[in-house]
Design an enzyme around this catalytic site. Structure first.
Site, PDB file in Angstrom:
ATOM      1  N   CYS A   1       9.636 -38.895  -9.862  1.00 11.99           N
ATOM      2  CA  CYS A   1       8.363 -39.532 -10.193  1.00 11.99           C
ATOM      3  C   CYS A   1       7.395 -39.565  -9.023  1.00 11.99           C
ATOM      4  O   CYS A   1       6.331 -40.172  -9.112  1.00 11.99           O
ATOM      5  CB  CYS A   1       8.581 -40.949 -10.729  1.00 11.99           C
ATOM      6  SG  CYS A   1       9.458 -42.039  -9.593  1.00 11.99           S
TER       7      CYS A   1
ATOM      8  N   LYS B   1       0.834  -1.208   0.000  1.00 10.35           N
ATOM      9  CA  LYS B   1       0.000   0.000   0.000  1.00 10.35           C
ATOM     10  C   LYS B   1       0.863   1.251   0.000  1.00 10.35           C
ATOM     11  O   LYS B   1       0.660   2.180  -0.787  1.00 10.35           O
ATOM     12  CB  LYS B   1      -0.924  -0.022   1.215  1.00 10.35           C
ATOM     13  CG  LYS B   1      -2.015   1.023   1.188  1.00 10.35           C
ATOM     14  CD  LYS B   1      -2.997   0.788   2.334  1.00 10.35           C
ATOM     15  CE  LYS B   1      -3.735  -0.524   2.149  1.00 10.35           C
ATOM     16  NZ  LYS B   1      -4.590  -0.865   3.295  1.00 10.35           N
TER      17      LYS B   1
ATOM     18  N   GLY C   1      12.125 -40.908  -6.044  1.00 16.15           N
ATOM     19  CA  GLY C   1      10.800 -41.258  -5.524  1.00 16.15           C
ATOM     20  C   GLY C   1      10.534 -40.425  -4.287  1.00 16.15           C
ATOM     21  O   GLY C   1      10.772 -40.868  -3.162  1.00 16.15           O
ATOM     22  N   THR C   2      10.070 -39.210  -4.489  1.00 13.34           N
ATOM     23  CA  THR C   2      10.016 -38.251  -3.383  1.00 13.34           C
ATOM     24  C   THR C   2       8.925 -38.572  -2.360  1.00 13.34           C
ATOM     25  O   THR C   2       8.983 -38.072  -1.229  1.00 13.34           O
ATOM     26  CB  THR C   2       9.834 -36.818  -3.912  1.00 13.34           C
ATOM     27  OG1 THR C   2       8.701 -36.772  -4.795  1.00 13.34           O
ATOM     28  CG2 THR C   2      11.083 -36.361  -4.644  1.00 13.34           C
TER      29      THR C   2
ATOM     30  N   ASP D   1       8.312 -41.688  -1.013  1.00 12.31           N
ATOM     31  CA  ASP D   1       9.018 -42.517  -0.029  1.00 12.31           C
ATOM     32  C   ASP D   1      10.194 -41.776   0.591  1.00 12.31           C
ATOM     33  O   ASP D   1      10.491 -41.943   1.771  1.00 12.31           O
ATOM     34  CB  ASP D   1       9.506 -43.816  -0.677  1.00 12.31           C
ATOM     35  CG  ASP D   1       8.501 -44.948  -0.497  1.00 12.31           C
ATOM     36  OD1 ASP D   1       7.647 -44.836   0.397  1.00 12.31           O
ATOM     37  OD2 ASP D   1       8.574 -45.931  -1.253  1.00 12.31           O
TER      38      ASP D   1
ATOM     39  N   ARG E   1      -3.650   2.829   8.507  1.00 10.34           N
ATOM     40  CA  ARG E   1      -3.999   1.618   7.758  1.00 10.34           C
ATOM     41  C   ARG E   1      -2.791   0.703   7.635  1.00 10.34           C
ATOM     42  O   ARG E   1      -1.659   1.150   7.464  1.00 10.34           O
ATOM     43  CB  ARG E   1      -4.505   1.973   6.354  1.00 10.34           C
ATOM     44  CG  ARG E   1      -5.627   2.995   6.351  1.00 10.34           C
ATOM     45  CD  ARG E   1      -6.054   3.360   4.935  1.00 10.34           C
ATOM     46  NE  ARG E   1      -6.840   2.306   4.309  1.00 10.34           N
ATOM     47  CZ  ARG E   1      -7.152   2.296   3.019  1.00 10.34           C
ATOM     48  NH1 ARG E   1      -6.712   3.253   2.219  1.00 10.34           N
ATOM     49  NH2 ARG E   1      -7.878   1.328   2.521  1.00 10.34           N
TER      50      ARG E   1
ATOM     51  N   GLY F   1      -8.472  -7.290   4.308  1.00 11.33           N
ATOM     52  CA  GLY F   1      -9.303  -7.403   5.492  1.00 11.33           C
ATOM     53  C   GLY F   1      -8.697  -8.165   6.645  1.00 11.33           C
ATOM     54  O   GLY F   1      -9.317  -8.313   7.692  1.00 11.33           O
TER      55      GLY F   1
ATOM     56  N   ARG G   1      -3.210  -1.295  -6.481  1.00 13.26           N
ATOM     57  CA  ARG G   1      -2.372  -2.491  -6.402  1.00 13.26           C
ATOM     58  C   ARG G   1      -2.691  -3.355  -7.610  1.00 13.26           C
ATOM     59  O   ARG G   1      -3.748  -3.192  -8.237  1.00 13.26           O
ATOM     60  CB  ARG G   1      -2.643  -3.267  -5.109  1.00 13.26           C
ATOM     61  CG  ARG G   1      -4.079  -3.740  -4.964  1.00 13.26           C
ATOM     62  CD  ARG G   1      -4.373  -4.244  -3.575  1.00 13.26           C
ATOM     63  NE  ARG G   1      -5.800  -4.499  -3.400  1.00 13.26           N
ATOM     64  CZ  ARG G   1      -6.392  -4.673  -2.218  1.00 13.26           C
ATOM     65  NH1 ARG G   1      -5.681  -4.618  -1.123  1.00 13.26           N
ATOM     66  NH2 ARG G   1      -7.690  -4.908  -2.141  1.00 13.26           N
TER      67      ARG G   1
ATOM     68  N   MET H   1      -5.858  -7.470   8.367  1.00  9.86           N
ATOM     69  CA  MET H   1      -5.240  -6.646   9.410  1.00  9.86           C
ATOM     70  C   MET H   1      -6.062  -5.382   9.605  1.00  9.86           C
ATOM     71  O   MET H   1      -7.111  -5.211   9.006  1.00  9.86           O
ATOM     72  CB  MET H   1      -3.786  -6.365   9.039  1.00  9.86           C
ATOM     73  CG  MET H   1      -2.921  -7.611   9.105  1.00  9.86           C
ATOM     74  SD  MET H   1      -1.193  -7.256   8.799  1.00  9.86           S
ATOM     75  CE  MET H   1      -1.243  -6.641   7.125  1.00  9.86           C
TER      76      MET H   1
ATOM     77  N   TYR I   1      13.682 -34.222 -16.109  1.00  7.50           N
ATOM     78  CA  TYR I   1      12.235 -34.317 -16.300  1.00  7.50           C
ATOM     79  C   TYR I   1      11.536 -34.488 -14.960  1.00  7.50           C
ATOM     80  O   TYR I   1      12.139 -34.845 -13.944  1.00  7.50           O
ATOM     81  CB  TYR I   1      11.871 -35.481 -17.227  1.00  7.50           C
ATOM     82  CG  TYR I   1      12.130 -36.859 -16.655  1.00  7.50           C
ATOM     83  CD1 TYR I   1      11.172 -37.498 -15.867  1.00  7.50           C
ATOM     84  CD2 TYR I   1      13.325 -37.528 -16.895  1.00  7.50           C
ATOM     85  CE1 TYR I   1      11.403 -38.755 -15.335  1.00  7.50           C
ATOM     86  CE2 TYR I   1      13.564 -38.784 -16.372  1.00  7.50           C
ATOM     87  CZ  TYR I   1      12.593 -39.398 -15.586  1.00  7.50           C
ATOM     88  OH  TYR I   1      12.837 -40.643 -15.050  1.00  7.50           O
TER      89      TYR I   1
ATOM     90  N   HIS J   1     -15.551  -7.942   0.803  1.00  9.62           N
ATOM     91  CA  HIS J   1     -14.580  -8.833   1.447  1.00  9.62           C
ATOM     92  C   HIS J   1     -14.700 -10.254   0.906  1.00  9.62           C
ATOM     93  O   HIS J   1     -13.702 -10.891   0.565  1.00  9.62           O
ATOM     94  CB  HIS J   1     -14.813  -8.818   2.968  1.00  9.62           C
ATOM     95  CG  HIS J   1     -13.968  -9.796   3.722  1.00  9.62           C
ATOM     96  ND1 HIS J   1     -14.384 -11.077   4.006  1.00  9.62           N
ATOM     97  CD2 HIS J   1     -12.711  -9.682   4.222  1.00  9.62           C
ATOM     98  CE1 HIS J   1     -13.434 -11.702   4.675  1.00  9.62           C
ATOM     99  NE2 HIS J   1     -12.403 -10.888   4.811  1.00  9.62           N
TER     100      HIS J   1
ATOM    101  N   SER K   1      15.729 -41.830 -10.759  1.00  8.31           N
ATOM    102  CA  SER K   1      14.427 -41.189 -10.637  1.00  8.31           C
ATOM    103  C   SER K   1      14.135 -41.055  -9.150  1.00  8.31           C
ATOM    104  O   SER K   1      14.127 -42.053  -8.430  1.00  8.31           O
ATOM    105  CB  SER K   1      13.335 -42.009 -11.322  1.00  8.31           C
ATOM    106  OG  SER K   1      12.093 -41.352 -11.219  1.00  8.31           O
TER     107      SER K   1
ATOM    108  N   ARG L   1       8.970 -49.509 -13.443  1.00 11.24           N
ATOM    109  CA  ARG L   1       9.512 -49.856 -12.124  1.00 11.24           C
ATOM    110  C   ARG L   1       9.154 -51.300 -11.807  1.00 11.24           C
ATOM    111  O   ARG L   1       7.981 -51.689 -11.855  1.00 11.24           O
ATOM    112  CB  ARG L   1       8.935 -48.933 -11.043  1.00 11.24           C
ATOM    113  CG  ARG L   1       9.512 -49.215  -9.660  1.00 11.24           C
ATOM    114  CD  ARG L   1       8.949 -48.265  -8.620  1.00 11.24           C
ATOM    115  NE  ARG L   1       7.561 -48.553  -8.301  1.00 11.24           N
ATOM    116  CZ  ARG L   1       6.806 -47.783  -7.504  1.00 11.24           C
ATOM    117  NH1 ARG L   1       7.319 -46.673  -6.992  1.00 11.24           N
ATOM    118  NH2 ARG L   1       5.560 -48.105  -7.254  1.00 11.24           N
TER     119      ARG L   1
END
Length: 915
Positions: A867, A39, A801-802, A804, A108, A117, A352, A119, A887, A468, A799, A648
């Site tokens: 993956c 602001k 395996g996020t 696990d 403000r 809205g 804004r 704060m 990838y 709002h 690859s 796999r």
């Protein structure tokens, strides 16, 4: 701080001599949002542009941080505020709160990121029992002065002194009832004087002190209250929802008051340079005569469309239109503007870059490219994957038999169905029990945020596109219909009466369409989104509104595909999913989970294989499984012809293929009690007991299963190789990649690879085909990541395996923790977002980065991918781009999101490189 950090900013948590904590509006600019908040930075920018901004000054976010860290304002702040207040008073020719002609100011909040809205704001600071008389005389309007005073006490009491706002609202309603009027503008000066007396009594009773008559005390307490509101419950909740950092702090803007409540030639409004719901150009916004700004945002009185201002005050309207054009060309984006007209004089109170719906974001980005205001790279930064995902949700079937009961303002699009609830607490409670709800209110306020987050959609009987409810819903991507005036909402009795007298009780199902503003009784069926139909190849860009959106999405996807470095593959286990993924733009399969092929009819064969007592039994099971597996892969390679397919090998926890131990025990016990034959069941139970694991996810699975059960992995490798050979013979182009799961040490991979290479050689010799099958591994254990350099000696690709990897790094069982304590962790701020949704960069991400670097040091041509479902998460895609993966792979539906985010990641990294 960004590169625009002011050289005089204090180090965090300190108050150093010479540090500048207060800036006049003439000193800043739009690039100082870190310091001045959004602001304040934009008020300074408008001042620089020569637009009519009331004079004022901004207290920096750094002052807020010092206060929040130490509990005290910086030592120098009071003197700085005094100096700027003196300068403001000199410029305005009057003193704050002086008796005869008082200077009044607003205080403000203004954080770096818009938090509508969430704060606190206090208007009309400087009014007192004495100065209200001077304001009335100076303005020539006694009613206006007492109206402004009652507003100050009401806002100050609630915001600064913590008085329950309902007490003021009830007193106001009682005053209107006594006068037999329905809106506050019909109260006269005498009524408002009585209301001020009532309000002061409320303050005295509830706050234990008198309303302060010293104007400087009012201002100082209001500034402190704005600082405190940064850590208010609703602000913290909003930041968690929008992933805004908690350590930014808020700036405070002290601005000389201009008044929209001086009569019919005054008013206040909010305007957009384009429609924030659709993106279309035109005159969009709301205006309210004889009102202050909070009246518009709160939706207390229904506004008129901004276009009506041309009839009410053409001079101000024409000036506003010119300013809006100036601001949009300057910011090169949709601008959200707050303004006040004081007796025919236009003042700009805020601008804004406006929040917008997902469809509007795509339309506006392409429009701005066509207008030459931005280039394609910048356009990509104006949209995101979360917005694209919203556009892929279903919409209502307009051909269905429906019962429309109302229509409001289409504030935020989408098709939302749920049970009617009339307060935030119930919305949260029912949602946590698995119910889908629609939150129905006369108008929402910041205290409703919990319920708005929990609800499928929001319906209000008051307010417009700038209320709002509308602004917050658009920011969250929630469906919202506002200002449905014909619906009578009774929150105390928990019911809504619709035209014709029908009553919707709490728990009744309603449907709301945020694209049309229509409200329906009951559940309306849905149909696929036109954007999904486009990705499926069933819709092409055209002339009507839906096709216009498709055209915008098509162009943005083309931009992204040209820019991105990351390739995008699919997680798909059958030909049907693979074909759909290909239509969605997949460039191969990054994960084919073969365990899914063994469920259903084949489960018994796998069970026999695992429980086999002899080599002959095991060989027979493998012999029966081989042709079934081969046919799976033939179909998969055909559907992905010419593109890589990463298969796999079997990776489920062992218990998924064994009979339930409790159920089997009961069967054996019953057979024994009845003295029935049960030799087979008893033998099976003994075997299941032998193989039973306390924690199957960390037990005999993945590569361990392949090493313990002879022939299992070699059967799968043979099926892959024979399927590839068959496709080659049919003139196809199979590009299979074999992935070994759950490897923790290079020795495991070496053993499996040696056996696999032998099988592949045998199939090549028998078929005469050169298969060129690559063999790699999943990195899903911390040890694998830490020893990636060694593992890369035997792997042609990694690859990650996020899913696990996240479980093993955190020590979480995903099936348990998300339901048991993740909600508490998110509420307490331990997590900003679930680590299963967005990758934990500091922990899991560090291991990914380490393993990628070590793997490529060993094998420079090592192919790297991911993956886990993080591969389709927008924020995670940017991380994978940064660490140099080749990838990402995700479910078919998330492929367009990953493609778009990969393009955005490339553009943003190029931008940071240039800086």
């Amino acid at each position: 701080m960004s590169e625009n950090k002011d050289p005089h900013v204090a180090e965090h948590g300190t108050s150093v001599e010479g540090v500048k904590f207060v800036y006049d509006f003439t000193e800043g600019n739009k690039d100082l949002k870190d310091l001045l908040g959004g602001k304040g930075a934009n008020l300074a920018e408008m001042t620089n542009l020569g637009l009519p901004v009331p004079p004022g000054f901004t207290i920096t976010t750094e002052a807020c941080k010092v206060y929040l860290d130490s509990g005290e304002e910086p030592a120098a702040l009071r003197d700085e505020v005094s100096a700027h207040l003196d300068a403001l008073e000199a410029r305005m020719g009057k003193k704050l709160g002086q008796a005869d002609d008082p200077l009044l100011v607003s205080v403000r909040s203004g954080a770096k990121f818009s938090m509508p809205g969430m704060m606190d704001t206090v208007l009309n600071i400087g009014l007192s029992d004495k100065s209200v008389q001077g304001l009335a005389k100076q303005a020539g309007d006694e009613r206006f002065a007492w109206d402004s005073y009652r507003r100050l006490i009401q806002m100050f009491g609630k915001t600064v002194l913590g008085v329950d706002g309902e007490l003021f609202e009830d007193a106001l309603e009682a005053a209107k009832a006594a006068k037999k009027v329905t809106v506050d503008t019909e109260l006269e000066a005498a009524d408002l004087k009585k209301l001020v007396t009532k309000f002061k009594k409320i303050v005295k009773t509830e706050a234990g002190r008198d309303f302060p008559q010293d104007p400087r005390e009012q201002m100082d307490l209001a500034i402190k209250a704005v600082f405190d509101s940064w850590n208010g419950d609703r602000a913290k909740l909003y930041r968690r929802q929008e992933r805004i950092p908690h350590d930014l702090g808020t700036a405070v803007n002290v601005c000389s008051m201009v008044f929209g409540n001086l009569g019919p030639d005054s008013g206040t409004g909010v305007a957009f340079t384009r429609d924030p719901a659709s993106g279309h150009q035109g005159v969009y916004g709301d205006y309210l005569q004889n009102a202050q700004g909070e009246d518009v945002v709160a939706g207390i009185r229904n506004t008129v469309p901004l276009a009506e201002l041309e009839k009410i005050d053409k001079k101000s309207y024409d000036q506003l239109m010119q300013i809006m054009e100036t601001l949009e060309n300057h910011y090169k984006d949709l601008c959200d503007i707050e303004f006040t007209i004081e007796r025919g004089v236009l003042w700009m109170l805020q601008t804004r870059v406006g929040k917008r719906t997902a469809g509007a974001a795509f339309r506006i980005a392409t429009q701005l490219v066509d207008q030459g205001l931005i280039d394609e790279a910048e356009a990509l930064t104006r949209v995101n994957g979360a917005q694209l995902a919203q556009l892929m949700f279903p919409r209502f079937d307009e051909s269905a038999k429906v019962e429309q009961v109302g229509r409001g303002i289409a504030a935020s699009p989408g098709a939302a169905v749920g049970k009617a609830v009339f307060d935030s607490y119930t919305a949260v409670k029912w949602s946590r029990s698995g119910e889908k709800v629609i939150l129905i209110r006369r108008e929402t306020n910041p205290d409703d945020l919990d319920g708005m987050i929990a609800a499928e959609g929001i319906l209000t009987s008051r307010g417009g596109k700038t209320s709002h409810a509308a602004v917050v819903a658009r920011g969250m991507g929630k469906t919202c219909v506002c200002g449905a005036e014909e619906l009578e909402v009774d929150t105390k009795r928990r019911r809504m009466t619709v035209p014709g007298g029908h009553v919707v009780e709490e728990g009744d199902v309603v449907s709301i369409d945020g694209s049309t503003g229509k409200v329906y009784l009951g559940e309306v069926p849905v149909v696929p989104s036109p954007v999904v139909e486009y990705f499926e190849g069933r819709m092409h860009p055209g002339a009507d509104d839906a096709d216009e959106l498709v055209e915008a999405v098509h162009r943005m996807m083309a931009f992204a595909d040209r820019k991105r470095r990351l390739r995008v593959r699919a997680n798909a286990d059958n030909a049907e999913d693979a074909l759909r993924a290909r239509r969605f733009g997949a460039q191969g399969i990054g994960l084919c989970r073969t365990e899914h092929m063994f469920l259903g009819d084949r489960r018994e064969l796998v069970e026999r294989l695992i429980l086999a007592d002899t080599d002959a039994e095991r060989e027979e099971s493998l012999k029966q499984l081989l042709p079934l597996q081969k046919q799976d892969f033939v179909q998969l390679f055909e559907s992905m012809d010419g593109l890589p397919v990463t298969v796999r090998l079997l990776d489920p926890p062992l218990h998924e293929f064994l009979p339930d131990i409790t159920e089997l025990s009961v069967r054996v016990a019953l057979a024994e009690s009845r003295q029935e034959p049960h030799e087979n069941e008893l033998r099976l139970l003994q075997a299941v007991h032998r193989l039973h694991e306390q924690n199957p996810m960390l037990g005999l699975r993945g590569v361990r299963l392949g090493l313990v059960i002879p022939g299992l992995f070699t059967m799968q490798v043979r099926a892959i190789a024979e399927a590839a050979a068959e496709r080659k013979a049919a003139k196809g182009d199979p590009r299979a990649e074999i992935m070994i799961p759950l490897v923790g040490t290079v020795q495991e991979l070496e053993i499996v690879r040696e056996e696999a290479d032998q099988v592949i050689a045998e199939v090549e010799a028998a078929s005469g085909a050169e298969l060129k099958l690559s063999i790699g591994t999943m990195i899903e254990l911390p040890r694998a990541a830490l020893t990636a350099g060694q593992i890369a000696e035997a792997a042609q690709f990694f690859s990650f395996g996020t899913n696990d990897l996240t479980q093993t790094v955190w020590g979480f069982s995903r099936d348990d923790v998300e339901a048991s304590f993740f909600t508490a962790y998110l509420e307490k701020g331990i997590f900003g977002v679930s680590p299963f949704e967005t990758i934990d960069k500091d922990g899991v991400g560090s291991l990914v980065k380490l393993a990628a670097k070590a793997g490529r040091e060993t094998r420079p041509d090592l192919k790297l991918g991911v993956c886990g479902e993080h591969g389709g998460d927008p924020e995670s895609v940017h991380f994978f781009h940064e660490v140099g993966l080749d990838y990402v792979s995700c479910s078919p539906f998330r492929i367009p999101v990953a493609r778009l985010e990969a393009g955005r990641a490339a553009v943003q990294s190029q931008g940071s490189d240039h800086r």
